[in-house]
Design a protein around this motif. Sequence first.
Motif, PDB file in Angstrom:
ATOM      1  N   LEU A 250       3.594 -10.576  -0.252  1.00 47.16           N
ATOM      2  CA  LEU A 250       2.270 -11.078   0.128  1.00 47.16           C
ATOM      3  C   LEU A 250       2.330 -12.480   0.709  1.00 47.16           C
ATOM      4  O   LEU A 250       1.463 -12.870   1.506  1.00 47.16           O
ATOM      5  N   LYS A 356       3.618  -6.034   8.401  1.00 50.73           N
ATOM      6  CA  LYS A 356       2.624  -5.524   7.449  1.00 50.73           C
ATOM      7  C   LYS A 356       2.996  -4.123   6.977  1.00 50.73           C
ATOM      8  O   LYS A 356       2.761  -3.772   5.809  1.00 50.73           O
ATOM      9  N   VAL A 359       5.414  -4.704   4.268  1.00 53.13           N
ATOM     10  CA  VAL A 359       4.774  -5.267   3.081  1.00 53.13           C
ATOM     11  C   VAL A 359       3.959  -4.197   2.359  1.00 53.13           C
ATOM     12  O   VAL A 359       3.995  -4.093   1.125  1.00 53.13           O
ATOM     13  N   ASP A 360       3.191  -3.390   3.112  1.00 55.12           N
ATOM     14  CA  ASP A 360       2.413  -2.319   2.484  1.00 55.12           C
ATOM     15  C   ASP A 360       3.314  -1.384   1.692  1.00 55.12           C
ATOM     16  O   ASP A 360       2.973  -0.959   0.576  1.00 55.12           O
ATOM     17  N   VAL A 363       4.448  -3.056  -1.557  1.00 50.33           N
ATOM     18  CA  VAL A 363       3.376  -3.119  -2.552  1.00 50.33           C
ATOM     19  C   VAL A 363       3.110  -1.746  -3.145  1.00 50.33           C
ATOM     20  O   VAL A 363       2.986  -1.587  -4.371  1.00 50.33           O
ATOM     21  N   TYR A 379      -4.513  -8.285  -2.453  1.00 47.58           N
ATOM     22  CA  TYR A 379      -3.861  -8.328  -1.145  1.00 47.58           C
ATOM     23  C   TYR A 379      -4.867  -8.758  -0.089  1.00 47.58           C
ATOM     24  O   TYR A 379      -4.619  -9.671   0.719  1.00 47.58           O
TER      25      TYR A 379
END
Length: 435
Positions: A250, A356, A359-360, A363, A379
């Motif tokens: 994040l 992203k 990152v997604d 997570v 987030y």
Amino acid sequence: MPRSGVLAELARLAGTSRYRHLLGVRLAGQSADGAFQAGLASLFFFSPERQASPEQVAFASAVLLLPFTVVGPWAGVLLDRRPRRSVLGLGNLLRAALAVGAAAALAAGAGDVLVGALALAVLSVNRALLAGLSAALPRVVVPEQLVIANSVTPSAGTVAAGTGAAVTVALTAAAGTGGSADVVALLVAAGGYLLAGALALRFPRGLLGPDPAARPAAARGAAAVVRDSVRDVVAGVAHLRERRAAAAALSLVAWHRWSFGLTTVAVVVLCRRVLGEGDPAAGLAALGVLLSAVAAGSGAAAVLAPWGARRGRLRGWISGCLLVAGAGQLVVGLSTSLAVLAVAAAALGLGGQGSKIGVDTVVQRSVDDAYRGRVFTAYDLVFNVSYCLACGAAVLVVPADGRLGAVAVLLAAGYAALAFALARRRVGVRTTAAP
């Protein structure tokens, strides 16, 4: 995975009917988001009677994102307390009604305060719904498909938003900018929200989660709702502290959104003051070109990510995307050529969306399903607070003509530093299997 493997994975993903259904909800809603935001940009930044300064653009951008930051966390906790199907369906139907109200107010000649208040209400629901879509994704695909699903789904949504915005900007610019064109843009957005809501409500009840046994007990009374909402947000942050990989990832998003916020303010001013040469319609058309370029870059990220972020290479993929975004950032701040800026905007779209995607995936793999709604709310809080803070900083650092200059060099250096730290394992992205 090899390219043939990527194509096979894409084919399997496309063959999953529940995934196609969820993707349809996202595409309808985010294309409507693009149309709605383009209508607002035309109204507030490119109306002939307005002279957009960095201060005005930054203030309007921050205000439009304020509901994401203030209201979003309290709406987002519903994702772990109520069926996500209901949240996505009814939330989009509410947005449709509010967008129609905003269009009616604008057509009736209402002032900016009323139209802006209705726009804020529409945007207040938006981030909670996007968090819901991300939280629901692991319920419609198998764990092995998360990387490729995260490549296709948010990227396709970003492309849909960019396309909706670009088409709306083109139509508005062709109409010469004005109230009637902006009304049409808001009504088009309302139609998209209505479609998204109808599609979401066609999901079987309970399919998108969370499991009833895992939901926190529903609170009764306004005070109890606020208290439990605070507790839920804190619980999501605490869960992130236990999942260091997700928390570290994040931080990368926070930097990108900070940089992108500064750049957005600068680009809007640049289009209005320099590229448009004083003509609001020409400035709006230039902005449409750049929005299309960002959408194209985001689409390229969706195509490349399944190959670049294949198993064991997620860290390298995110690092490379940060470098691409940094290069685009540098050029955006130094050039005033529309063609060069379009290439740089595409690089920003590719790098930002590509990182992203990574990152997604981190997570989603790192957190428990019972916490996904709250974690993705945190987030989104990071996502939007970073942008709002950047808008505040833009008042101090963005010049009157929108040329970032040395500021762009510093922002690009930040991307490079994060990419280097990630590559040297100073920012961890290793994941643990989510129960």
